[in-house]
Structures are given as structure tokens and as C-alpha cells.
Enzyme design. Structure first.
Site, PDB file in Angstrom:
ATOM      1  N   GLY A 118       0.822  -1.219   0.000  1.00  0.00           N
ATOM      2  CA  GLY A 118       0.000   0.000   0.000  1.00  0.00           C
ATOM      3  C   GLY A 118       0.845   1.252   0.000  1.00  0.00           C
ATOM      4  N   GLY A 145      -0.523   4.490  -1.474  1.00  0.00           N
ATOM      5  CA  GLY A 145      -1.677   5.126  -0.835  1.00  0.00           C
ATOM      6  C   GLY A 145      -1.269   6.279   0.069  1.00  0.00           C
ATOM      7  N   GLN A 146      -2.275   6.880   0.694  1.00  0.00           N
ATOM      8  CA  GLN A 146      -2.011   8.023   1.593  1.00  0.00           C
ATOM      9  C   GLN A 146      -1.008   7.653   2.688  1.00  0.00           C
ATOM     10  OE1 GLN A 146      -4.860  10.896   4.013  1.00  0.00           O
ATOM     11  NE2 GLN A 146      -4.692   8.994   5.143  1.00  0.00           N
ATOM     12  N   LEU A 168      -0.379  -2.201   4.698  1.00  0.00           N
ATOM     13  CA  LEU A 168      -1.309  -1.074   4.544  1.00  0.00           C
ATOM     14  C   LEU A 168      -2.220  -1.259   3.334  1.00  0.00           C
ATOM     15  CD1 LEU A 168       1.075   1.964   5.231  1.00  0.00           C
ATOM     16  CD2 LEU A 168      -0.046   0.427   6.846  1.00  0.00           C
ATOM     17  N   ALA A 176      -5.132  -2.333   0.921  1.00  0.00           N
ATOM     18  CA  ALA A 176      -6.518  -2.774   1.114  1.00  0.00           C
ATOM     19  C   ALA A 176      -7.394  -2.114   0.061  1.00  0.00           C
ATOM     20  CB  ALA A 176      -7.030  -2.365   2.500  1.00  0.00           C
ATOM     21  N   GLN A 177      -8.572  -2.674  -0.160  1.00  0.00           N
ATOM     22  CA  GLN A 177      -9.648  -1.926  -0.814  1.00  0.00           C
ATOM     23  C   GLN A 177     -10.245  -1.133   0.339  1.00  0.00           C
ATOM     24  OE1 GLN A 177     -12.180   0.061  -1.798  1.00  0.00           O
ATOM     25  NE2 GLN A 177     -13.542  -1.508  -1.016  1.00  0.00           N
ATOM     26  N   SER A 192      -8.941  -1.018  11.664  1.00  0.00           N
ATOM     27  CA  SER A 192      -9.729   0.213  11.475  1.00  0.00           C
ATOM     28  C   SER A 192     -10.820   0.363  12.522  1.00  0.00           C
ATOM     29  CB  SER A 192     -10.389   0.159  10.086  1.00  0.00           C
ATOM     30  OG  SER A 192     -11.401   1.118   9.983  1.00  0.00           O
ATOM     31  N   GLU A 250     -13.605   1.242  11.783  1.00  0.00           N
ATOM     32  CA  GLU A 250     -14.823   0.724  11.149  1.00  0.00           C
ATOM     33  C   GLU A 250     -15.219  -0.635  11.736  1.00  0.00           C
ATOM     34  OE1 GLU A 250     -17.050   1.825   8.393  1.00  0.00           O
ATOM     35  OE2 GLU A 250     -16.285   3.594   9.395  1.00  0.00           O
ATOM     36  N   TYR A 272     -16.486  -3.818   4.089  1.00  0.00           N
ATOM     37  CA  TYR A 272     -15.134  -3.374   4.423  1.00  0.00           C
ATOM     38  C   TYR A 272     -14.837  -3.627   5.905  1.00  0.00           C
ATOM     39  CZ  TYR A 272     -11.365  -0.174   5.755  1.00  0.00           C
ATOM     40  OH  TYR A 272     -10.222   0.363   6.280  1.00  0.00           O
TER      41      TYR A 272
HETATM   42  P1  NDP Z   1      -5.449   4.102   0.398  1.00  0.00           P
HETATM   43  O1  NDP Z   1      -6.756   3.682  -0.191  1.00  0.00           O
HETATM   44  O2  NDP Z   1      -4.944   5.486   0.153  1.00  0.00           O
HETATM   45  O3  NDP Z   1      -4.298   3.082  -0.096  1.00  0.00           O
HETATM   46  C1  NDP Z   1      -4.577   1.721  -0.279  1.00  0.00           C
HETATM   47  C2  NDP Z   1      -3.338   1.054  -0.859  1.00  0.00           C
HETATM   48  O4  NDP Z   1      -3.616  -0.356  -1.052  1.00  0.00           O
HETATM   49  C3  NDP Z   1      -2.890   1.593  -2.232  1.00  0.00           C
HETATM   50  O5  NDP Z   1      -1.501   1.677  -2.258  1.00  0.00           O
HETATM   51  C4  NDP Z   1      -3.375   0.496  -3.174  1.00  0.00           C
HETATM   52  O6  NDP Z   1      -2.633   0.414  -4.364  1.00  0.00           O
HETATM   53  C5  NDP Z   1      -3.119  -0.731  -2.322  1.00  0.00           C
HETATM   54  N1  NDP Z   1      -3.830  -1.913  -2.824  1.00  0.00           N
HETATM   55  C6  NDP Z   1      -5.145  -2.050  -3.048  1.00  0.00           C
HETATM   56  N2  NDP Z   1      -5.404  -3.286  -3.517  1.00  0.00           N
HETATM   57  C7  NDP Z   1      -4.217  -3.929  -3.605  1.00  0.00           C
HETATM   58  C8  NDP Z   1      -3.836  -5.236  -4.027  1.00  0.00           C
HETATM   59  N3  NDP Z   1      -4.732  -6.122  -4.458  1.00  0.00           N
HETATM   60  N4  NDP Z   1      -2.532  -5.570  -3.974  1.00  0.00           N
HETATM   61  C9  NDP Z   1      -1.610  -4.683  -3.541  1.00  0.00           C
HETATM   62  N5  NDP Z   1      -1.913  -3.426  -3.142  1.00  0.00           N
HETATM   63  C10 NDP Z   1      -3.204  -3.063  -3.178  1.00  0.00           C
HETATM   64  O7  NDP Z   1      -5.549   3.816   1.972  1.00  0.00           O
HETATM   65  P2  NDP Z   1      -4.925   4.653   3.208  1.00  0.00           P
HETATM   66  O8  NDP Z   1      -3.516   4.967   2.916  1.00  0.00           O
HETATM   67  O9  NDP Z   1      -5.872   5.714   3.616  1.00  0.00           O
HETATM   68  O10 NDP Z   1      -5.013   3.545   4.360  1.00  0.00           O
HETATM   69  C11 NDP Z   1      -3.951   2.603   4.549  1.00  0.00           C
HETATM   70  C12 NDP Z   1      -4.521   1.372   5.238  1.00  0.00           C
HETATM   71  O11 NDP Z   1      -5.070   1.729   6.503  1.00  0.00           O
HETATM   72  C13 NDP Z   1      -5.667   0.681   4.493  1.00  0.00           C
HETATM   73  O12 NDP Z   1      -5.560  -0.705   4.746  1.00  0.00           O
HETATM   74  C14 NDP Z   1      -6.915   1.235   5.136  1.00  0.00           C
HETATM   75  O13 NDP Z   1      -7.993   0.326   4.997  1.00  0.00           O
HETATM   76  C15 NDP Z   1      -6.450   1.354   6.572  1.00  0.00           C
HETATM   77  N6  NDP Z   1      -7.076   2.386   7.378  1.00  0.00           N
HETATM   78  C16 NDP Z   1      -7.129   3.674   6.921  1.00  0.00           C
HETATM   79  C17 NDP Z   1      -7.650   4.675   7.711  1.00  0.00           C
HETATM   80  C18 NDP Z   1      -7.723   6.098   7.249  1.00  0.00           C
HETATM   81  O14 NDP Z   1      -8.453   6.877   7.860  1.00  0.00           O
HETATM   82  N7  NDP Z   1      -6.988   6.478   6.204  1.00  0.00           N
HETATM   83  C19 NDP Z   1      -8.166   4.370   9.071  1.00  0.00           C
HETATM   84  C20 NDP Z   1      -8.026   2.985   9.457  1.00  0.00           C
HETATM   85  C21 NDP Z   1      -7.500   2.039   8.639  1.00  0.00           C
HETATM   86  P3  NDP Z   1      -3.065   1.237  -5.701  1.00  0.00           P
HETATM   87  O15 NDP Z   1      -2.442   2.597  -5.545  1.00  0.00           O
HETATM   88  O16 NDP Z   1      -2.469   0.400  -6.766  1.00  0.00           O
HETATM   89  O17 NDP Z   1      -4.562   1.286  -5.727  1.00  0.00           O
HETATM   90  P1  GDR Z   2     -15.129   6.270   6.308  1.00  0.00           P
HETATM   91  O1  GDR Z   2     -14.689   7.573   5.494  1.00  0.00           O
HETATM   92  O2  GDR Z   2     -16.268   5.581   5.689  1.00  0.00           O
HETATM   93  O3  GDR Z   2     -15.264   6.691   7.739  1.00  0.00           O
HETATM   94  O4  GDR Z   2     -13.855   5.319   6.115  1.00  0.00           O
HETATM   95  P2  GDR Z   2     -15.468   8.515   4.471  1.00  0.00           P
HETATM   96  O5  GDR Z   2     -14.706   9.779   4.432  1.00  0.00           O
HETATM   97  O6  GDR Z   2     -15.728   7.820   3.172  1.00  0.00           O
HETATM   98  O7  GDR Z   2     -16.906   8.748   5.173  1.00  0.00           O
HETATM   99  C1  GDR Z   2     -17.049   9.363   6.449  1.00  0.00           C
HETATM  100  C2  GDR Z   2     -18.516   9.682   6.710  1.00  0.00           C
HETATM  101  O8  GDR Z   2     -18.915  10.741   5.831  1.00  0.00           O
HETATM  102  C3  GDR Z   2     -20.224  10.450   5.345  1.00  0.00           C
HETATM  103  N1  GDR Z   2     -20.457  11.144   4.067  1.00  0.00           N
HETATM  104  C4  GDR Z   2     -19.782  10.938   2.920  1.00  0.00           C
HETATM  105  N2  GDR Z   2     -18.731  10.126   2.643  1.00  0.00           N
HETATM  106  C5  GDR Z   2     -18.208  10.166   1.385  1.00  0.00           C
HETATM  107  N3  GDR Z   2     -17.153   9.408   1.095  1.00  0.00           N
HETATM  108  N4  GDR Z   2     -18.735  10.972   0.406  1.00  0.00           N
HETATM  109  C6  GDR Z   2     -19.813  11.793   0.649  1.00  0.00           C
HETATM  110  O9  GDR Z   2     -20.273  12.488  -0.245  1.00  0.00           O
HETATM  111  C7  GDR Z   2     -20.353  11.789   1.966  1.00  0.00           C
HETATM  112  N5  GDR Z   2     -21.362  12.479   2.558  1.00  0.00           N
HETATM  113  C8  GDR Z   2     -21.414  12.088   3.827  1.00  0.00           C
HETATM  114  C9  GDR Z   2     -20.236   8.940   5.207  1.00  0.00           C
HETATM  115  O10 GDR Z   2     -21.600   8.463   5.130  1.00  0.00           O
HETATM  116  C10 GDR Z   2     -19.491   8.516   6.455  1.00  0.00           C
HETATM  117  O11 GDR Z   2     -20.387   8.400   7.534  1.00  0.00           O
HETATM  118  C11 GDR Z   2     -12.527   5.833   6.211  1.00  0.00           C
HETATM  119  C12 GDR Z   2     -11.640   4.987   5.288  1.00  0.00           C
HETATM  120  O12 GDR Z   2     -10.356   5.580   5.235  1.00  0.00           O
HETATM  121  C13 GDR Z   2     -11.496   3.577   5.794  1.00  0.00           C
HETATM  122  O13 GDR Z   2     -10.552   2.874   5.009  1.00  0.00           O
HETATM  123  C14 GDR Z   2     -11.011   3.643   7.256  1.00  0.00           C
HETATM  124  O14 GDR Z   2     -10.877   2.347   7.783  1.00  0.00           O
HETATM  125  C15 GDR Z   2     -11.995   4.455   8.074  1.00  0.00           C
HETATM  126  O15 GDR Z   2     -12.065   5.754   7.537  1.00  0.00           O
HETATM  127  C16 GDR Z   2     -11.548   4.568   9.536  1.00  0.00           C
END
Ligand code: NDP
Ligand code: GDR
Length: 334
Positions: free
Chosen positions: A8, A11-12, A78, A80-81, A123, A125, A147
Site C-alpha cells: 500500500g 496510498g495516503q 497497509l 486494502a480496498q 480500522s 470501522e 469493508y
Molecule cells: P489508500 O486507499 O490510500 O491506499 C490503499 C493502498 O492499497 C494503495 O496503495 C493500493 O494500491 C493498495 N492496494 C489495493 N489493492 C491492492 C492489491 N490487491 N494488492 C496490492 N496493493 C493493493 O488507503 P490509506 O492509505 O488511507 O489507508 C492505509 C490502510 O489503513 C488501508 O488498509 C486502510 O484500509 C487502513 N485504514 C485507513 C484509515 C484512514 O483513515 N486512512 C483508518 C483505518 C485504517 P493502488 O495505488 O495500486 O490502488
Molecule cells: P469512512 O470515510 O467511511 O469513515 O472510512 P469517508 O470519508 O468515506 O466517510 C465518512 C462519513 O462521511 C459520510 N459522508 C460521505 N462520505 C463520502 N465518502 N462521500 C460523501 O459524499 C459523503 N457524505 C457524507 C459517510 O456516510 C461517512 O459516515 C474511512 C476509510 O479511510 C477507511 O478505510 C477507514 O478504515 C476508516 O475511515 C476509519
């Protein structure tokens, strides 16, 4: 020089963690999957310092080959979908990637580098329909999306490998954390992007779903520090990482629009298409254990996070920040 393997990395969190570990002197190897166009936007500034290797969480042998070859000291899973609405549309893919992907990586580590320390990105979640406030490491789980369910499987399989095989596997139960590198579909980034474009006169409206959902929002660079600290502990265990403050999506809108001198109520409209089959209404975490055992503290509060994101999107839109309305001086004394 210790070696860290990050899935990952594109990703962010992956990009911030890579930066952080490089600055600590690590050799950083990142896993990328094959795509038709290069998606390393978040890593452009690091490309001469990180090594990228090809593998996919859906493909066991590719993971085994990478772990065997890299021989990492620390593995950060890190990948994930990670987008909750997509998990309702693609529940099987989400399970394969987010749940079974963790098992595949744990298997690869168990077979090829069992002494490596392992971080699983769990997470908030997983708490979903919460039964207590605030949520701690002991709060029961009740996930509300495919998820959340997939993350819960990955969480428990990491615990299982720790207990069954004595692996140093820790899960960080991270609450929402955001940044200018947040994906464009997540709500905070949707808001900061729209606010910047509306302030610059490029758009007028922002269509959102559930404005009443409450989240504990932190700053992503703070949260990657906690991941690293978990793997430096003598004993592996799971930690909640959160700020302890909760705000609604409406609060985020209000603060973001106010930052550019606008009223969110003039621009935000309701879009039922953004509602989820089931949502998580309220999350707020208690990170006391991480404070005590990891010495971890967040450094950016809610309002500062909003400002950082809106300012970054104003810069990205490539225009000077609009002048904020000032109180009129007409008729002022003196
Ligand atoms: P992002 O969605 O920004 O990044 C996800 C990463 O996973 C990307 O690099 C993506 O690659 C990679 N990935 C997806 N599918 C596959 C696969 N099949 N094989 C290899 N790599 C893959 O997520 P964040 O950086 O925000 O989050 C990092 C992790 O933390 C995730 O697991 C997320 O679920 C978890 N998390 C995030 C939180 C948040 O608030 N940000 C809170 C709690 C947990 P590609 O660029 O190719 O798509
Ligand atoms: P979340 O993040 O589902 O908490 O998962 P997201 O920002 O998608 O949604 C947060 C809340 O906002 C409400 N919402 C909307 N959400 C989106 N995306 N778009 C909209 O237009 C909108 N309007 C209102 C949602 O209903 C929700 O309640 C994130 C991800 O990073 C996960 O991978 C991670 O595990 C959790 O945070 C912790």
C-alpha cells in the site's frame, strides 16, 4: 540499516510512512501492483529513495517471492480496498483483498521471514455500531459494511498468527486520518477540494450524503509514527490510535467553508446517492494505551487539519488564496 517492506505504499499512509522511515535511516521497499498507467503520484518526491517491487495481495506466490527476496525486518500491511461504499458494490473483491490479502501476506512472512515484525492496518470501522463511548481496545466489534467485516477478519487473523506461531504481529486500530494526500472520494477531501474550487469561482455546489455522521479525525503523518512505534515494542499487541475528539461531517463543512469566508449552508446540497446501505453514526477513540506505552500523541487538532487540507487544495487549484472578508471600518470610532 533495518529494512521495511510496505504494502500500500502508493496510498495516503504508505507515502507518509515511507517518508518517515527513510528519515529514520531505513531501507524502504514498497509493494506495487501492476496497473496500466503508473500511479505513484504520492511518491514522486521519494522515487530515488525507495525500492519498488511488484506483487499483489490477491496473488500468494508474488508475496512469498517478495518477502523471500527482500528479507524485511518490519512488514507494514497497509494495502486494502479501503473505500467503504466500494465495499458494498464489490464485497467479494473487498474480502479477497482486505481480509484474505492479510492472510496471504502473513503466510508469506511465516514461511520466508518468521522473525519479521508485522503491522496490520486495522480500522475503527470494526467498531461500527458502537456499544460504548469512547472506543478502546476492549470495545466489542460490530462492523457495518463489507469493508468493516473484512478488516475484522484481518484483525483476528493477525491476532491468530501472533498466538499460534509466536509472530510479532500488532494491529493498529486507527480512527479516520486525513491529509492533503487523502483519496479524492473520501468525505474530508471531497469537502476541501470543493471548498477550494468554490472559493475560486470554479464551482458552486457540493453534493453530500449523511451530514450527521461523526468521526474522530486526525492527521495522517501523526498516525504513521504510531505504526512504527508499535513495531519497536518488546511485545506485540493492538492499540487504538485516535485524537479523542469527535465532529460531524457538517462541522467539517462549516469549518472548511468558514476558512475561506463562506457559509456552508449556501453551497452544500443533499445527494441521496451518497448514502450507504448502513452507515457508522459515531466514532470517538480513546488512545490512552498508546499514550502510555508508545508515548504517542497527536499534534494536529480538528481545526488545524481542516485548514491544512483546504489550504493545500487552494494551492493545488493553482490560484492565490481569496482575501477573507474583513469587518467593515465604515463608521468606526476614531
Ligand atoms: P489508500 O486507499 O490510500 O491506499 C490503499 C493502498 O492499497 C494503495 O496503495 C493500493 O494500491 C493498495 N492496494 C489495493 N489493492 C491492492 C492489491 N490487491 N494488492 C496490492 N496493493 C493493493 O488507503 P490509506 O492509505 O488511507 O489507508 C492505509 C490502510 O489503513 C488501508 O488498509 C486502510 O484500509 C487502513 N485504514 C485507513 C484509515 C484512514 O483513515 N486512512 C483508518 C483505518 C485504517 P493502488 O495505488 O495500486 O490502488
Ligand atoms: P469512512 O470515510 O467511511 O469513515 O472510512 P469517508 O470519508 O468515506 O466517510 C465518512 C462519513 O462521511 C459520510 N459522508 C460521505 N462520505 C463520502 N465518502 N462521500 C460523501 O459524499 C459523503 N457524505 C457524507 C459517510 O456516510 C461517512 O459516515 C474511512 C476509510 O479511510 C477507511 O478505510 C477507514 O478504515 C476508516 O475511515 C476509519
Amino acid at each position: 540499516m533495518p529494512t521495511a517492506l510496505i504494502t500500500g505504499i502508493t496510498g495516503q499512509d504508505g507515502s507518509y510512512l515511507a517518508e518517515y522511515l527513510l528519515d529514520l535511516g531505513y531501507r524502504v521497499v514498497g509493494v506495487t501492483r501492476r496497473t496500466s498507467s503508473a500511479i505513484t503520484d504520492r511518491l514522486t518526491h521519494l522515487l530515488d529513495r525507495v525500492e519498488l517491487v511488484g506483487a499483489d495481495l490477491l496473488d500468494q506466490s508474488s508475496l512469498l517471492a517478495v518477502v523471500s527476496c527482500v528479507q524485511p525486518d518490519e512488514v507494514y500491511n497497509l494495502a486494502a480496498q479501503s473505500f467503504v461504499p466500494a465495499s458494498f458494490q464489490q464485497p467479494i473483491l473487498t474480502g479477497e483483498t482486505t481480509a484474505l490479502g492479510a492472510t496471504r501476506l502473513l503466510e508469506a512472512v511465516r514461511m520466508a521471514r518468521p522473525d519479521a515484525r508485522f503491522y496490520q492496518a486495522s480500522s475503527s470501522e470494526m467498531f461500527g455500531h458502537v456499544t460504548e463511548m469512547p472506543q478502546t481496545e476492549g470495545t466489542p466489534f460490530h462492523p457495518r459494511s463489507p469493508y468493516g467485516v473484512a478488516k475484522l477478519y484481518a484483525h483476528w487473523i493477525a491476532v491468530n498468527y501472533r498466538e499460534s506461531y509466536g509472530m510479532h504481529a500488532s494491529s493498529g486500530i486507527l480512527f479516520n486520518h486525513e491529509s492533503p494526500r487523502r483519496g479524492p472520494e473520501f468525505v474530508t477531501r471531497r469537502i476541501s477540494t470543493a471548498v477550494a474550487r468554490i472559493a475560486l469561482g470554479l464551482e458552486r455546489e457540493l453534493a453530500l450524503g449523511n451530514l450527521d455522521a461523526r468521526r474522530d479525525w486526525g492527521y495522517a503523518p501523526d498516525y504513521v509514527r504510531a505504526m512504527h512505534r508499535m513495531l519497536q515494542q518488546a511485545e506485540p499487541r493492538d492499540y487504538v490510535i485516535a485524537t479523542g475528539a469527535t465532529h460531524s461531517v457538517r462541522d467539517f463543512c462549516e469549518a472548511a467553508f468558514a476558512h475561506v469566508g463562506l457559509d456552508y449552508a449556501d453551497h452544500v446540497v443533499f445527494d441521496p446517492a451518497q448514502l450507504r446501505p448502513a452507515d457508522v453514526d459515531l466514532l470517538v477513540g480513546d488512545a490512552s494505551l498508546a499514550r502510555v506505552e508508545l508515548g504517542w500523541e497527536p499534534t494536529v487538532d480538528f481545526l488545524e487539519l481542516v485548514r491544512i487540507m483546504v489550504d493545500a487544495d487552494l494551492d493545488l487549484a493553482g490560484a492565490a488564496r481569496p482575501v477573507r472578508p474583513r469587518p467593515s471600518t465604515i463608521g468606526a470610532a476614531g
